[in-house]
Enzyme design. Structure first.
Site, mmCIF file in Angstrom:
data_model
loop_
_atom_site.group_PDB
_atom_site.id
_atom_site.type_symbol
_atom_site.label_atom_id
_atom_site.label_comp_id
_atom_site.label_asym_id
_atom_site.label_seq_id
_atom_site.Cartn_x
_atom_site.Cartn_y
_atom_site.Cartn_z
ATOM 1 N N HIS A 176 5.841 1.586 -2.974
ATOM 2 C CA HIS A 176 4.649 0.991 -3.576
ATOM 3 C C HIS A 176 5.016 -0.245 -4.390
ATOM 4 O O HIS A 176 5.673 -0.143 -5.423
ATOM 5 C CB HIS A 176 3.985 2.044 -4.464
ATOM 6 C CG HIS A 176 2.663 1.643 -5.013
ATOM 7 N ND1 HIS A 176 2.367 1.733 -6.358
ATOM 8 C CD2 HIS A 176 1.551 1.184 -4.409
ATOM 9 C CE1 HIS A 176 1.122 1.341 -6.562
ATOM 10 N NE2 HIS A 176 0.601 1.008 -5.395
ATOM 11 N N HIS A 207 -0.328 -7.912 -7.013
ATOM 12 C CA HIS A 207 -1.400 -6.918 -7.033
ATOM 13 C C HIS A 207 -2.654 -7.387 -7.754
ATOM 14 O O HIS A 207 -3.756 -7.314 -7.220
ATOM 15 C CB HIS A 207 -0.909 -5.609 -7.668
ATOM 16 C CG HIS A 207 -1.974 -4.564 -7.743
ATOM 17 N ND1 HIS A 207 -2.818 -4.434 -8.846
ATOM 18 C CD2 HIS A 207 -2.364 -3.605 -6.867
ATOM 19 C CE1 HIS A 207 -3.663 -3.449 -8.638
ATOM 20 N NE2 HIS A 207 -3.411 -2.925 -7.441
#
Length: 258
Positions: A17, A65
Site C-alpha cells: 500500500h 495519495h
C-alpha cells in the site's frame, strides 16, 4: 480467461500500500508513494505495489495519495496547482518524487495497482499505462473515472488492456445482489471487473462476508481487502477466502503469508 496481472504469482497476494515505509524509514523522513517507498517494497519481495495517481499543473502524472501537499510536506497547495519541478524539490528529502512513467520504467517486474484519484488524471493515466497493460490494474472509487482511464488505455492500442477492480457504485450493487441472494444480479454486476478491492467494514456496514467472497469467486473475480497491517487479521482474512491483502507493511505480510 485470467488477466496476466494475476498470472505467475501465488495467492494470497500481498499488495504494498503506497509502497513500503518501515518505522525506521519513517523516522528518517521517507514518505509513502515516494521513489524510496516503491523501491523498498520491491526490495522486500512485493510483486504488487498499490499507488495513487494525481496530475500536476504542468500535466505530469505522479504517484501521490492526497489532493494537497499538507499532510506529507506541510505545504497547503493542491497537487493540481504545483509543477513537477516544485514537487521534485519538495520530495527530495522525503524519498524522492516518482512519476507514473518513471515507476513503470524503473521497476519493470513490478505489477502496479493504480487508483485514479483525480478526474483530470484519468485520460493521461490510461495513455501512460497502455503499453504496460499486462502488469497494471486500474481502479478508482469512481466507476466513471476508472472507465475513462481504461478506455484511454484501449484507444492507445499498444497491448493488453489493464485489469480493473470495482468502484464504489459497482460494489454497492454487488452488496445488494448478495443480500438478495441473486446469483444473476451478482454475475451481471461483476462481468466487467477482475477484482473487488474493499475494506472489511465501512463505518457500521460490514462489507466483507463469506457470501460476497463466494459470489466473487463464482464469477472469476478476486477479493482484496485493505488496509490490513496486523498478522492475525491477515491470517483470518485469508482463512475466509480473501485472495489479496493490501497492507502498509508488505514486509510483515510477506513473512506472515509466505
Amino acid at each position: 480467461m485470467t488477466h496476466p496481472w494475476f498470472e505467475g504469482s501465488a495467492t494470497p497476494r500481498v499488495l504494498a500500500h503506497r509502497g513500503l515505509v518501515t518505522p525506521d524509514a519513517a523516522s528518517h523522513g521517507i514518505a509513502e508513494n515516494s521513489f524510496a517507498a516503491v523501491a523498498a517494497a520491491h526490495a522486500a519481495g512485493a510483486v504488487y505495489v498499490e499507488s495513487d495517481c494525481h496530475l500536476t499543473s504542468d500535466g505530469t502524472v505522479i504517484l501521490f495519495h492526497d489532493d494537497d501537499l499538507s499532510r506529507v510536506t506541510g505545504d497547503p497547495r493542491r497537487i493540481a496547482d504545483v509543477t513537477e519541478r516544485e514537487l521534485f524539490d519538495l520530495m527530495a528529502t522525503r524519498g524522492g518524487l516518482i512519476t507514473l512513467a518513471q515507476a513503470l520504467d524503473a521497476f519493470p517486474t513490478t505489477r502496479f495497482n493504480l487508483d485514479v484519484k483525480a478526474a483530470n488524471a484519468a485520460e493521461p493515466v490510461g495513455r501512460i499505462v497502455a503499453g504496460h497493460g499486462e502488469r497494471v490494474l486500474l481502479t478508482s472509487f469512481s466507476d466513471e473515472r476508472r472507465r475513462i482511464a481504461l478506455d484511454a488505455a484501449q484507444r492507445a492500442g499498444r497491448g493488453i488492456r489493464p485489469a480493473t477492480s470495482a468502484g464504489t457504485a459497482t460494489i454497492a450493487r454487488l452488496l445488494s445482489a448478495v443480500a438478495l441472494r441473486s446469483r444473476r444480479l451478482a454475475a451481471r454486476t461483476l462481468q466487467s471487473v477482475d477484482a473487488l478491492q474493499i475494506p472489511e467494514r465501512h463505518g457500521s456496514l460490514r462489507v466483507l462476508s463469506r457470501r460476497l467472497v463466494d459470489a466473487a469467486h463464482e464469477n472469476g473475480v478476486e477479493v482484496h481487502v485493505w488496509t490490513v497491517d496486523d498478522p492475525d487479521d491477515m491470517r483470518r482474512l485469508v482463512a475466509l477466502g480473501v485472495d489479496g491483502i493490501v497492507t502498509d507493511r508488505a514486509d510483515v505480510a510477506i513473512a506472515t503469508l509466505r
